[in-house]
Design an enzyme around this catalytic site. Sequence first.
Site, short mmCIF file in Angstrom:
data_model
loop_
_atom_site.label_atom_id
_atom_site.label_comp_id
_atom_site.label_asym_id
_atom_site.label_seq_id
_atom_site.Cartn_x
_atom_site.Cartn_y
_atom_site.Cartn_z
N GLY A 331 0.80 -1.21 0.00
CA GLY A 331 0.00 0.00 0.00
C GLY A 331 0.84 1.27 0.00
O GLY A 331 1.93 1.28 0.57
N PRO A 332 0.36 2.32 -0.68
CA PRO A 332 -0.91 2.44 -1.40
C PRO A 332 -0.88 1.98 -2.85
O PRO A 332 -1.88 2.09 -3.55
CB PRO A 332 -1.19 3.94 -1.33
CG PRO A 332 0.16 4.57 -1.33
CD PRO A 332 1.05 3.64 -0.55
N ASP A 382 -0.73 -9.90 7.18
CA ASP A 382 0.40 -9.40 7.95
C ASP A 382 1.69 -9.87 7.29
O ASP A 382 1.96 -11.08 7.20
CB ASP A 382 0.31 -9.93 9.39
CG ASP A 382 1.34 -9.29 10.32
OD1 ASP A 382 2.37 -8.78 9.81
OD2 ASP A 382 1.11 -9.30 11.54
N CYS A 453 11.75 5.11 3.09
CA CYS A 453 11.75 6.53 2.73
C CYS A 453 12.29 7.33 3.91
O CYS A 453 11.82 8.42 4.21
CB CYS A 453 10.36 7.01 2.31
SG CYS A 453 9.09 6.80 3.57
#
Length: 523
Positions: A331-332, A382, A453
């Site tokens: 995601g996303p 998960d 990131c």
Amino acid sequence: MTREDRPRRDDRAGRDDRPRRDGSGQDARRDARGRQRGEARVQGRAGRTTAAPSQRTRQGDAARGAAYDTLRAVADSDAYANLVLPPLLRERRIAGRDAAFATELAYGTLRLRGRYDAVLEQASSRPLAQVDPPVLDVLRMGAHQLLGMRVPPHAAVSETVGLARERVGAGAAQFVNAVLRRVAEQPLDVWLTRVADAADPTGDDVVARLAAVESHPAWVVRALRESLVGSGRSADELAALLEADNASPRVTLVARPGLVTPAGLAEQVDAVPAGLAPTALVLTGGDPGAVPAVRDGLAGVQDEGSQLVTLAFAAAPVEGRDERWLDLCAGPGGKAALLGALAAERGARLVANEVQPHRARLVEQALRAVPRDAVEEVRTGDGRTVGELEPDSYDRVLLDAPCTGLGALRRRPESRWRRTPADLATLGALQRALLASALAAVRPGGVVAYVTCSPHLAETQLVVLDGLRAAARAGTPAEVVDAAPVLAGVAPVWEPVPGRTDVQLWPHVHGTDAMHLTLLRRL
């Protein structure tokens, strides 16, 4: 003060009327950036037709109101500005230059909140701790218009005072007026000197000085300095890095291979090649959501750094078959969509896993244009259990790990004020568990990409080091693959750092988010 400049009284509301408006809802005396117009243009004597009095609205400035409401949502609901502001603009039909003004006002105020608080502390007659949060947000917005935007002082003060009167009351508006007039007395460079001297009276604490001037928490400044040195760069770059964090990021598009070419995408939008990733175009004008290829999922909005690490992961050599890929935390969906397009070209199949159901739906939406035979499954699960449930099952595993996001502060301006050093422990445990799962899920000879990131050493190099040790103990040993030549094959103009086998991108060097990439091969 001329008669035209004096506030008029609204007999019904018992308060100063709002600025005169033209038929589009804009202040007829100012353009979208708050610049004063001549009276001839206001009255329509310069080649334009003035709106009838009945068309003028008495409401406050719509763009400033949207920015203010975004700041309050961020403060009151822990919302993210990039998720709050765009729907507000659409709902209130704020577009074009007004939308750009609202965006810069909201994002810029959030990014530079620390700097403006230091200025306001000196300009205010009372400590900021005693100022109500809604009033403080109005003051920060006014300070950004005065010191960070090209809004004339008169317009910045008067419009912000009008917003204060409308949203927080007449008494607060008087306080806002007094403080902002003091702020307007000095230019930015004078205020920065004062702020720096107040933060570092002895001139010995570089971190405190930069934290105040460049609007970063001190712990973030220290961490970024350590990350620069730890990744082979110089601590002297710290000021440039912090300054880059405070700049509005470029809007970058990705032309997904096999779905649209960069040249074909460029024909639909005002854009130029980004310079590093062959799939990346920098938007020079227009709304990316209005681009046909973006609407259809053939292209998307994606930072060039995110594209680079994804392309490098797909280009890393594997031993043996190369048929089944896994995006462990999908995601996303930006990286998943790029991977899906690449998989379709190479006859591979992608499994996209995401723990949050609503984010899994975003992944499905992002993959809508990718050929169905290239997407095996989008599922909710998960990621920490995948390695146990599906050992040795994938040829490639991308782990874009949850992190503090310190490398994307340009895009998530509120993150710097929300994150604390305590987050590192919680996220570090999750990152290590996910990396262990990824190394168990990939087959021997396959490749895992560990991506964040954040450039923080505790989230990058230390996690990888611990992950390699844990994998050896668990019977899933791995080795580091030199990512520098792999990325150079994707982006020939990229210059690697001597002696580094990982890749660390930087906003002030590469114009991207500070993405980290380590490539690992399962033994």
